[in-house]
Design a protein around this motif. Structure first.
Motif, PDB file in Angstrom:
ATOM      1  N   LEU A   1      32.866  48.654  49.765  1.00 41.15           N
ATOM      2  CA  LEU A   1      31.795  47.925  49.080  1.00 41.15           C
ATOM      3  C   LEU A   1      31.888  46.423  49.327  1.00 41.15           C
ATOM      4  O   LEU A   1      30.868  45.762  49.537  1.00 41.15           O
ATOM      5  CB  LEU A   1      31.841  48.212  47.576  1.00 41.15           C
ATOM      6  N   LEU A   2      33.091  45.891  49.315  1.00 40.24           N
ATOM      7  CA  LEU A   2      33.267  44.457  49.544  1.00 40.24           C
ATOM      8  C   LEU A   2      32.938  44.065  50.980  1.00 40.24           C
ATOM      9  O   LEU A   2      32.330  43.028  51.224  1.00 40.24           O
ATOM     10  CB  LEU A   2      34.702  44.038  49.220  1.00 40.24           C
ATOM     11  N   ALA A   3      33.319  44.894  51.931  1.00 40.01           N
ATOM     12  CA  ALA A   3      33.108  44.563  53.336  1.00 40.01           C
ATOM     13  C   ALA A   3      31.651  44.692  53.758  1.00 40.01           C
ATOM     14  O   ALA A   3      31.211  43.992  54.666  1.00 40.01           O
ATOM     15  CB  ALA A   3      33.974  45.458  54.218  1.00 40.01           C
TER      16      ALA A   3
ATOM     17  N   ASP B   1      27.251  42.460  46.465  1.00 34.72           N
ATOM     18  CA  ASP B   1      27.298  42.566  45.012  1.00 34.72           C
ATOM     19  C   ASP B   1      28.468  41.749  44.462  1.00 34.72           C
ATOM     20  O   ASP B   1      29.509  41.636  45.112  1.00 34.72           O
ATOM     21  CB  ASP B   1      27.495  44.024  44.580  1.00 34.72           C
ATOM     22  N   PRO B   2      28.300  41.198  43.264  1.00 36.58           N
ATOM     23  CA  PRO B   2      29.407  40.466  42.634  1.00 36.58           C
ATOM     24  C   PRO B   2      30.629  41.369  42.459  1.00 36.58           C
ATOM     25  O   PRO B   2      30.507  42.597  42.372  1.00 36.58           O
ATOM     26  CB  PRO B   2      28.844  40.069  41.271  1.00 36.58           C
TER      27      PRO B   2
ATOM     28  N   GLY C   1      38.149  49.871  35.672  1.00 39.92           N
ATOM     29  CA  GLY C   1      37.701  49.575  34.319  1.00 39.92           C
ATOM     30  C   GLY C   1      37.168  48.166  34.166  1.00 39.92           C
ATOM     31  O   GLY C   1      36.331  47.899  33.308  1.00 39.92           O
ATOM     32  N   SER C   2      37.642  47.260  35.022  1.00 39.92           N
ATOM     33  CA  SER C   2      37.205  45.864  34.964  1.00 39.92           C
ATOM     34  C   SER C   2      37.503  45.180  36.291  1.00 39.92           C
ATOM     35  O   SER C   2      38.293  45.692  37.105  1.00 39.92           O
ATOM     36  CB  SER C   2      37.933  45.117  33.838  1.00 39.92           C
ATOM     37  N   ALA C   3      36.907  44.024  36.485  1.00 34.02           N
ATOM     38  CA  ALA C   3      37.182  43.233  37.687  1.00 34.02           C
ATOM     39  C   ALA C   3      38.639  42.774  37.696  1.00 34.02           C
ATOM     40  O   ALA C   3      39.264  42.695  38.759  1.00 34.02           O
ATOM     41  CB  ALA C   3      36.242  42.033  37.765  1.00 34.02           C
ATOM     42  N   GLU C   4      39.209  42.507  36.537  1.00 35.21           N
ATOM     43  CA  GLU C   4      40.609  42.088  36.450  1.00 35.21           C
ATOM     44  C   GLU C   4      41.541  43.217  36.892  1.00 35.21           C
ATOM     45  O   GLU C   4      42.520  42.981  37.600  1.00 35.21           O
ATOM     46  CB  GLU C   4      40.956  41.636  35.028  1.00 35.21           C
ATOM     47  N   THR C   5      41.248  44.427  36.499  1.00 32.44           N
ATOM     48  CA  THR C   5      42.058  45.571  36.929  1.00 32.44           C
ATOM     49  C   THR C   5      41.981  45.727  38.443  1.00 32.44           C
ATOM     50  O   THR C   5      42.995  45.976  39.107  1.00 32.44           O
ATOM     51  CB  THR C   5      41.577  46.858  36.232  1.00 32.44           C
ATOM     52  N   MET C   6      40.790  45.557  39.005  1.00 32.90           N
ATOM     53  CA  MET C   6      40.636  45.638  40.453  1.00 32.90           C
ATOM     54  C   MET C   6      41.411  44.508  41.128  1.00 32.90           C
ATOM     55  O   MET C   6      42.085  44.727  42.132  1.00 32.90           O
ATOM     56  CB  MET C   6      39.164  45.575  40.866  1.00 32.90           C
ATOM     57  N   ARG C   7      41.343  43.305  40.589  1.00 31.14           N
ATOM     58  CA  ARG C   7      42.067  42.179  41.167  1.00 31.14           C
ATOM     59  C   ARG C   7      43.565  42.451  41.203  1.00 31.14           C
ATOM     60  O   ARG C   7      44.231  42.228  42.212  1.00 31.14           O
ATOM     61  CB  ARG C   7      41.785  40.889  40.383  1.00 31.14           C
TER      62      ARG C   7
END
Length: 70
Positions: free
Chosen positions: A15-17, A21-22, A33-39
């Motif tokens: 998705l990022l490549a 999308d934000p 669950g959240s952007a922080e978890t993904m980070r």
């Protein structure tokens, strides 16, 4: 990182490549669950943030056309 997080990371990489999308939307779409978890998962697995991954590996139509023309 747990083995359970791996499929989420793989989905987020694609998705990022390929998209614009934000990061928050990518995290949700990839099943985090959240952007922080993904980070945190990206830092542990890849040693860089989702934003840095996107900047390094994003594919664009313009970039692909330039590679074909050369």
């Amino acid at each position: 990182m747990t083995g359970a997080a791996r499929p989420h990371v793989v989905a987020a990489l694609a998705l990022l490549a390929s998209g614009t999308d934000p990061v928050e939307v990518v995290a949700e779409g990839a099943g985090f669950g959240s952007a922080e978890t993904m980070r945190r998962a990206f830092q542990q697995r890849l040693g860089l943030s989702p934003t840095h991954y996107r900047a390094r590996f994003r594919t664009t139509a313009a970039g692909a056309a330039a590679k074909v023309d050369s």
